[in-house]
Scaffold this motif. Structure first.
Motif, PDB file in Angstrom:
ATOM      1  N   GLY A 131      53.196  94.378  -0.021  1.00 53.03           N
ATOM      2  CA  GLY A 131      54.132  93.358  -0.466  1.00 53.03           C
ATOM      3  C   GLY A 131      54.548  93.529  -1.911  1.00 53.03           C
ATOM      4  O   GLY A 131      54.098  94.447  -2.608  1.00 53.03           O
ATOM      5  N   PRO A 132      55.418  92.640  -2.392  1.00 52.67           N
ATOM      6  CA  PRO A 132      55.959  92.771  -3.755  1.00 52.67           C
ATOM      7  C   PRO A 132      54.902  92.812  -4.848  1.00 52.67           C
ATOM      8  O   PRO A 132      55.107  93.448  -5.881  1.00 52.67           O
ATOM      9  CB  PRO A 132      56.857  91.535  -3.882  1.00 52.67           C
ATOM     10  N   PRO A 139      48.647  91.927   4.522  1.00 48.48           N
ATOM     11  CA  PRO A 139      50.064  91.792   4.183  1.00 48.48           C
ATOM     12  C   PRO A 139      50.434  90.435   3.592  1.00 48.48           C
ATOM     13  O   PRO A 139      51.321  90.342   2.743  1.00 48.48           O
ATOM     14  CB  PRO A 139      50.758  92.038   5.525  1.00 48.48           C
ATOM     15  N   TRP A 140      49.770  89.378   4.035  1.00 48.22           N
ATOM     16  CA  TRP A 140      50.113  88.016   3.598  1.00 48.22           C
ATOM     17  C   TRP A 140      49.313  87.541   2.394  1.00 48.22           C
ATOM     18  O   TRP A 140      49.585  86.477   1.846  1.00 48.22           O
ATOM     19  CB  TRP A 140      49.880  87.039   4.760  1.00 48.22           C
ATOM     20  N   GLY A 141      48.275  88.263   1.992  1.00 50.44           N
ATOM     21  CA  GLY A 141      47.451  87.803   0.880  1.00 50.44           C
ATOM     22  C   GLY A 141      46.092  88.457   0.879  1.00 50.44           C
ATOM     23  O   GLY A 141      45.926  89.606   1.307  1.00 50.44           O
ATOM     24  N   HIS A 142      45.083  87.722   0.445  1.00 50.84           N
ATOM     25  CA  HIS A 142      43.753  88.314   0.263  1.00 50.84           C
ATOM     26  C   HIS A 142      42.685  87.767   1.205  1.00 50.84           C
ATOM     27  O   HIS A 142      41.533  88.212   1.144  1.00 50.84           O
ATOM     28  CB  HIS A 142      43.304  88.112  -1.192  1.00 50.84           C
ATOM     29  N   SER A 143      43.047  86.833   2.076  1.00 53.49           N
ATOM     30  CA  SER A 143      42.057  86.237   2.975  1.00 53.49           C
ATOM     31  C   SER A 143      42.463  86.454   4.417  1.00 53.49           C
ATOM     32  O   SER A 143      43.641  86.312   4.777  1.00 53.49           O
ATOM     33  CB  SER A 143      41.929  84.729   2.707  1.00 53.49           C
ATOM     34  N   LEU A 144      41.493  86.790   5.256  1.00 51.61           N
ATOM     35  CA  LEU A 144      41.756  86.972   6.680  1.00 51.61           C
ATOM     36  C   LEU A 144      42.149  85.642   7.313  1.00 51.61           C
ATOM     37  O   LEU A 144      41.535  84.613   7.047  1.00 51.61           O
ATOM     38  CB  LEU A 144      40.512  87.526   7.373  1.00 51.61           C
ATOM     39  N   ASP A 145      43.179  85.673   8.164  1.00 49.09           N
ATOM     40  CA  ASP A 145      43.653  84.481   8.858  1.00 49.09           C
ATOM     41  C   ASP A 145      44.016  84.882  10.284  1.00 49.09           C
ATOM     42  O   ASP A 145      45.028  85.566  10.497  1.00 49.09           O
ATOM     43  CB  ASP A 145      44.860  83.889   8.135  1.00 49.09           C
ATOM     44  N   PRO A 146      43.212  84.494  11.288  1.00 48.75           N
ATOM     45  CA  PRO A 146      43.466  84.903  12.676  1.00 48.75           C
ATOM     46  C   PRO A 146      44.808  84.440  13.221  1.00 48.75           C
ATOM     47  O   PRO A 146      45.278  84.990  14.220  1.00 48.75           O
ATOM     48  CB  PRO A 146      42.310  84.241  13.444  1.00 48.75           C
ATOM     49  N   SER A 147      45.438  83.461  12.583  1.00 50.43           N
ATOM     50  CA  SER A 147      46.736  82.988  13.064  1.00 50.43           C
ATOM     51  C   SER A 147      47.890  83.876  12.616  1.00 50.43           C
ATOM     52  O   SER A 147      49.041  83.657  13.008  1.00 50.43           O
ATOM     53  CB  SER A 147      46.981  81.556  12.575  1.00 50.43           C
ATOM     54  N   GLU A 228      38.715  93.455  12.791  1.00 54.44           N
ATOM     55  CA  GLU A 228      39.413  92.879  11.641  1.00 54.44           C
ATOM     56  C   GLU A 228      39.439  93.808  10.436  1.00 54.44           C
ATOM     57  O   GLU A 228      40.366  93.752   9.625  1.00 54.44           O
ATOM     58  CB  GLU A 228      38.772  91.555  11.249  1.00 54.44           C
ATOM     59  N   THR A 229      38.454  94.700  10.303  1.00 53.53           N
ATOM     60  CA  THR A 229      38.444  95.611   9.155  1.00 53.53           C
ATOM     61  C   THR A 229      39.640  96.560   9.170  1.00 53.53           C
ATOM     62  O   THR A 229      40.039  97.063   8.122  1.00 53.53           O
ATOM     63  CB  THR A 229      37.155  96.439   9.124  1.00 53.53           C
ATOM     64  N   SER A 230      40.212  96.797  10.344  1.00 56.58           N
ATOM     65  CA  SER A 230      41.365  97.696  10.434  1.00 56.58           C
ATOM     66  C   SER A 230      42.640  97.050   9.916  1.00 56.58           C
ATOM     67  O   SER A 230      43.663  97.723   9.767  1.00 56.58           O
ATOM     68  CB  SER A 230      41.580  98.141  11.882  1.00 56.58           C
ATOM     69  N   LEU A 231      42.618  95.744   9.627  1.00 56.65           N
ATOM     70  CA  LEU A 231      43.807  95.033   9.157  1.00 56.65           C
ATOM     71  C   LEU A 231      44.051  95.221   7.665  1.00 56.65           C
ATOM     72  O   LEU A 231      45.117  94.873   7.170  1.00 56.65           O
ATOM     73  CB  LEU A 231      43.681  93.533   9.444  1.00 56.65           C
ATOM     74  N   HIS A 232      43.087  95.741   6.932  1.00 52.73           N
ATOM     75  CA  HIS A 232      43.254  95.933   5.496  1.00 52.73           C
ATOM     76  C   HIS A 232      44.459  96.838   5.240  1.00 52.73           C
ATOM     77  O   HIS A 232      44.664  97.840   5.940  1.00 52.73           O
ATOM     78  CB  HIS A 232      42.011  96.582   4.880  1.00 52.73           C
ATOM     79  N   THR A 233      45.235  96.525   4.243  1.00 52.46           N
ATOM     80  CA  THR A 233      46.424  97.324   3.932  1.00 52.46           C
ATOM     81  C   THR A 233      46.072  98.744   3.490  1.00 52.46           C
ATOM     82  O   THR A 233      46.934  99.617   3.488  1.00 52.46           O
ATOM     83  CB  THR A 233      47.262  96.654   2.830  1.00 52.46           C
ATOM     84  N   THR A 234      44.820  98.972   3.137  1.00 51.86           N
ATOM     85  CA  THR A 234      44.389 100.306   2.697  1.00 51.86           C
ATOM     86  C   THR A 234      43.708 101.106   3.796  1.00 51.86           C
ATOM     87  O   THR A 234      43.417 102.294   3.600  1.00 51.86           O
ATOM     88  CB  THR A 234      43.406 100.181   1.520  1.00 51.86           C
ATOM     89  N   HIS A 235      43.441 100.476   4.939  1.00 49.47           N
ATOM     90  CA  HIS A 235      42.632 101.110   5.982  1.00 49.47           C
ATOM     91  C   HIS A 235      43.334 102.318   6.586  1.00 49.47           C
ATOM     92  O   HIS A 235      44.498 102.262   6.949  1.00 49.47           O
ATOM     93  CB  HIS A 235      42.313 100.099   7.082  1.00 49.47           C
ATOM     94  N   ARG A 236      42.594 103.423   6.731  1.00 50.85           N
ATOM     95  CA  ARG A 236      43.128 104.664   7.284  1.00 50.85           C
ATOM     96  C   ARG A 236      42.454 104.993   8.606  1.00 50.85           C
ATOM     97  O   ARG A 236      41.238 104.909   8.740  1.00 50.85           O
ATOM     98  CB  ARG A 236      42.907 105.820   6.308  1.00 50.85           C
ATOM     99  N   PHE A 237      43.258 105.350   9.591  1.00 56.91           N
ATOM    100  CA  PHE A 237      42.744 105.818  10.875  1.00 56.91           C
ATOM    101  C   PHE A 237      43.489 107.100  11.211  1.00 56.91           C
ATOM    102  O   PHE A 237      44.376 107.524  10.461  1.00 56.91           O
ATOM    103  CB  PHE A 237      42.938 104.735  11.940  1.00 56.91           C
ATOM    104  N   TRP A 238      43.172 107.747  12.315  1.00 59.66           N
ATOM    105  CA  TRP A 238      43.750 109.064  12.574  1.00 59.66           C
ATOM    106  C   TRP A 238      43.710 109.380  14.064  1.00 59.66           C
ATOM    107  O   TRP A 238      42.976 108.789  14.845  1.00 59.66           O
ATOM    108  CB  TRP A 238      42.976 110.144  11.813  1.00 59.66           C
ATOM    109  N   ASN A 239      44.510 110.375  14.454  1.00 61.75           N
ATOM    110  CA  ASN A 239      44.520 110.898  15.819  1.00 61.75           C
ATOM    111  C   ASN A 239      45.292 112.212  15.824  1.00 61.75           C
ATOM    112  O   ASN A 239      46.120 112.457  14.945  1.00 61.75           O
ATOM    113  CB  ASN A 239      45.173 109.896  16.778  1.00 61.75           C
ATOM    114  N   GLN A 240      45.017 113.043  16.820  1.00 61.61           N
ATOM    115  CA  GLN A 240      45.781 114.278  16.965  1.00 61.61           C
ATOM    116  C   GLN A 240      47.240 113.928  17.273  1.00 61.61           C
ATOM    117  O   GLN A 240      47.509 113.011  18.056  1.00 61.61           O
ATOM    118  CB  GLN A 240      45.212 115.148  18.084  1.00 61.61           C
ATOM    119  N   PRO A 241      48.212 114.632  16.682  1.00 66.80           N
ATOM    120  CA  PRO A 241      49.620 114.254  16.834  1.00 66.80           C
ATOM    121  C   PRO A 241      50.137 114.325  18.264  1.00 66.80           C
ATOM    122  O   PRO A 241      51.077 113.607  18.621  1.00 66.80           O
ATOM    123  CB  PRO A 241      50.356 115.239  15.927  1.00 66.80           C
ATOM    124  N   GLU A 242      49.536 115.175  19.093  1.00 57.73           N
ATOM    125  CA  GLU A 242      49.988 115.287  20.473  1.00 57.73           C
ATOM    126  C   GLU A 242      49.240 114.334  21.413  1.00 57.73           C
ATOM    127  O   GLU A 242      49.535 114.252  22.597  1.00 57.73           O
ATOM    128  CB  GLU A 242      49.826 116.731  20.981  1.00 57.73           C
TER     129      GLU A 242
END
Length: 317
Positions: A131-132, A139-147, A228-242
């Motif tokens: 965000g800005p 994306p919305w701030g610093h606290s997890l919100d399930p809604s 929920e840990t995957s929601l962090h804006t910095t979180h990195r995951f991966w997979n083979q491109p094919e």
């Protein structure tokens, strides 16, 4: 310390130039895309060893407000004959306004190219997600919100691409956390942040080969299946491109470089930018040559003259 100070000053000067001659525009307005302004931000976080914090400078770019939907992907398939992705007929996932899933990196790349766009880089994706303010943990701030996001099998399926309006970030982007993991253009390497360029990084030259299954591309943003840990804006995951394993949660959105607005005195500004870059890496003789070229193109420019004075002072130290 001195080098960091000079680099910061050079970056600040570049940012100021968007208001004094150099600017970036999207040209013809792009439907359902948000313009992300160029500038510096802190990429990475403190959660994992593969995401150390570091400074990145990006040019302005555009990014889709929504994940690519089944409806959009259907148009692509119809126009090009591209085969349907996995789970295309799964009733949980196949409504027109749900995000397309089961796509490989190659599928996503082909779609973006068809739309005249491209996949975002990992740095662009994170800048847009934060965000800005440039530092949001979600994306919305610093606290997890399930809604505000679809994750952890709380719903049991993907939700429409315009779902969770409460989770929209300051750039107007939907579902940058949850719903589907999103492919980006970069190869994944756990050490790439330590070696990447500060200016418009493109990721590793080649992907890390996990368990000899082949090199991998980066995924971002978490999914309806992921924790929920995957929601962090910095979180990195991966997979083979094919590969579309985890396909029920693999989607994407497209990006596009903003077209520069070209002005008559481009040669002077190009030389000025080169001077700032040389200052940032403490090559002051080179910086002086460049700023003299800029002043030759525009002798009355006070900003160029002031920069020349700074360079000369640095040469005397």
């Amino acid at each position: 310390m001195r080098r960091t100070t000079v680099l910061t000053a050079a970056i600040a000067s570049l940012a100021l130039m968007t208001g004094s001659g150099i600017a970036f525009g999207a040209g013809e307005k792009e439907k359902d895309m948000a313009t992300i302004p160029g500038g510096e931000f802190t990429m990475g976080g403190n959660e994992h060893s593969d995401e150390p914090r570091h400074q990145v400078v990006l040019d302005s770019f555009l990014i889709d407000k929504f994940e690519v939907s089944n409806a959009r992907f259907k148009e692509f398939m119809k126009a090009t004959g591209h085969p349907a992705p996995a789970y295309w007929d799964d009733p949980r996932l196949s409504k027109p306004n749900q995000p397309v899933v089961g796509v490989s990196w190659h599928d996503a790349t082909a779609f973006c190219k068809w739309e005249g766009k491209r996949l975002p880089t990992e740095a662009e994706w994170e800048r847009a997600a934060k965000g800005p303010s440039g530092d949001n943990h979600y994306p919305w701030g610093h606290s997890l919100d399930p809604s505000k996001a679809n994750y952890g099998q709380n719903v049991g399926r993907t939700e429409p691409v315009d779902a969770y309006p409460e989770g929209v970030n300051g750039f107007g982007l939907y579902n940058m956390a949850g719903n589907v993991f999103e492919w980006v253009s970069d190869w994944y390497d756990p050490h790439s942040y330590k070696r990447s360029n500060a200016l418009n990084p493109q990721g590793a030259d080649k992907g890390y080969n996990f368990a000899n299954q082949g090199p991998v591309k980066v995924l971002r943003g978490g999914s309806w299946l992921a924790p929920e840990t995957s929601l962090h804006t910095t979180h990195r995951f991966w997979n083979q491109p094919e590969n579309n394993s985890y396909g029920v949660g693999l989607g994407f959105r497209c990006a596009k470089s903003a077209a520069p607005i070209v002005h008559a005195d481009q040669a002077g500004r190009d030389a000025f930018i080169q001077a700032l870059i040389s200052m940032g890496i403490e090559k002051y003789p080179d910086a002086l040559v460049s700023i003299e070229q800029a002043l030759k193109a525009d002798p009355s420019n006070k900003e160029y003259a002031a920069t020349r004075d700074l360079i000369k002072k640095s040469l005397k130290k």
